[in-house]
Design a protein around this motif. Structure first.
Motif, mmCIF file in Angstrom:
data_model
loop_
_atom_site.group_PDB
_atom_site.id
_atom_site.type_symbol
_atom_site.label_atom_id
_atom_site.label_comp_id
_atom_site.label_asym_id
_atom_site.label_seq_id
_atom_site.Cartn_x
_atom_site.Cartn_y
_atom_site.Cartn_z
ATOM 1 N N SER A 1 -4.561 -38.576 -0.127
ATOM 2 C CA SER A 1 -3.795 -38.617 -1.367
ATOM 3 C C SER A 1 -2.855 -37.419 -1.363
ATOM 4 N N LEU A 2 -1.587 -37.682 -1.052
ATOM 5 C CA LEU A 2 -0.608 -36.606 -0.898
ATOM 6 C C LEU A 2 0.070 -36.278 -2.222
ATOM 7 N N ILE A 3 0.486 -35.013 -2.341
ATOM 8 C CA ILE A 3 1.146 -34.544 -3.555
ATOM 9 C C ILE A 3 2.371 -33.727 -3.168
ATOM 10 N N GLY A 4 3.516 -34.042 -3.768
ATOM 11 C CA GLY A 4 4.682 -33.195 -3.605
ATOM 12 C C GLY A 4 5.961 -33.929 -3.266
ATOM 13 N N THR A 5 7.075 -33.310 -3.625
ATOM 14 C CA THR A 5 8.413 -33.752 -3.283
ATOM 15 C C THR A 5 9.182 -32.521 -2.840
ATOM 16 N N TYR A 6 9.776 -32.589 -1.658
ATOM 17 C CA TYR A 6 10.412 -31.411 -1.068
ATOM 18 C C TYR A 6 11.780 -31.769 -0.507
ATOM 19 N N GLU A 7 12.743 -30.898 -0.780
ATOM 20 C CA GLU A 7 14.068 -31.038 -0.196
ATOM 21 C C GLU A 7 14.064 -30.326 1.148
ATOM 22 N N CYS A 8 14.637 -30.980 2.160
ATOM 23 C CA CYS A 8 14.641 -30.442 3.521
ATOM 24 C C CYS A 8 16.010 -30.655 4.139
ATOM 25 N N LYS A 9 16.183 -30.065 5.288
ATOM 26 C CA LYS A 9 17.390 -30.275 6.091
ATOM 27 C C LYS A 9 16.974 -30.981 7.372
ATOM 28 N N MET A 10 17.833 -31.886 7.819
ATOM 29 C CA MET A 10 17.610 -32.552 9.087
ATOM 30 C C MET A 10 18.753 -32.153 10.013
ATOM 31 N N ASP A 11 18.425 -31.807 11.263
ATOM 32 C CA ASP A 11 19.489 -31.405 12.181
ATOM 33 C C ASP A 11 20.164 -32.633 12.798
ATOM 34 N N ALA A 12 21.194 -32.387 13.591
ATOM 35 C CA ALA A 12 21.996 -33.469 14.179
ATOM 36 C C ALA A 12 21.187 -34.366 15.109
ATOM 37 N N LYS A 13 20.079 -33.860 15.652
ATOM 38 C CA LYS A 13 19.233 -34.654 16.548
ATOM 39 C C LYS A 13 18.189 -35.472 15.795
ATOM 40 N N GLY A 14 18.120 -35.325 14.466
ATOM 41 C CA GLY A 14 17.154 -36.078 13.676
ATOM 42 C C GLY A 14 15.828 -35.355 13.491
ATOM 43 N N ARG A 15 15.818 -34.047 13.714
ATOM 44 C CA ARG A 15 14.587 -33.276 13.543
ATOM 45 C C ARG A 15 14.541 -32.676 12.144
ATOM 46 N N LEU A 16 13.356 -32.703 11.569
ATOM 47 C CA LEU A 16 13.142 -32.068 10.271
ATOM 48 C C LEU A 16 11.882 -31.224 10.346
#
Length: 155
Positions: free
Chosen positions: A3-18
C-alpha cells in the motif's frame, strides 16, 4: 499486499531515466530487488509501475481467463501490450523504455503518484489537468464508489 503513499514531482533525463523518490524506495525496500513491470494504463495516458509481486497477483487472475473466448484473448493482448520489466539501479534510477515514454507523452517534468499498490507515471502537465478536471466531479464520484460501503467493511 503493498500500500503505497505519496505523489512526487521528478525530472526525467533525455534517455528516459528517472530517480526513484526516496520515500517510494523506503516503502518498496523489501521488494526493490525483485524488479518492476511497467505498462500502459488502461484508462489514462500514463504509465503504471507494478512491483513484481503485485504484477504476479494480477497475472494470476488473468491466467484464469479462458483464452478460447475471443473477448478474453483480446483483453489479455491489450492489457499486456508494451509491458516491460524494469529495475532500479544501484544509484536509484529507473529507465523507462522509449515506446512507453512516447505512449504517455512524458516530458522532462513528470509526476510519480501512488495508486494503492502501484505507481503511476504522468507527464506533469497532464497530471495537473486530470486532477483539476476531476475536482468538480470528485464528490459525486466518491459517493458513487464509496457511499454504499459500510465502514466496518473497510477494516
Amino acid at each position: 499486499m503493498i500500500s503505497l503513499i505519496g505523489t512526487y514531482e521528478c525530472k526525467m533525463d533525455a534517455k528516459g531515466r528517472l530517480m526513484m523518490p526516496t520515500a517510494f524506495k523506503k516503502q518498496l525496500s523489501t521488494v526493490l530487488q525483485d524488479g518492476f513491470v511497467v505498462k500502459r494504463s488502461v484508462f489514462q495516458s500514463c504509465l503504471e509501475v507494478y512491483p513484481m509481486q503485485e504484477w504476479n497477483l494480477v497475472m494470476a487472475k488473468i491466467n484464469k481467463l479462458n483464452r478460447f473466448v475471443k473477448k478474453n484473448n483480446d483483453f489479455i493482448r491489450r492489457f499486456t501490450a508494451g509491458v516491460k520489466i524494469v529495475e532500479v539501479d544501484a544509484t536509484g534510477r529507473m529507465l523507462i523504455p522509449k515506446d512507453l515514454c512516447q505512449f504517455a507523452e512524458l516530458s522532462k517534468d513528470i509526476v510519480l503518484s501512488s495508486a494503492v499498490s502501484i505507481i503511476e507515471i504522468w507527464d506533469k502537465e497532464k497530471y495537473e489537468k486530470v486532477i483539476d478536471d476531476s475536482v468538480v466531479d470528485f464528490a459525486d464520484l466518491a459517493e458513487e464508489v464509496m457511499g454504499n460501503i459500510e465502514l466496518d467493511e473497510l477494516s
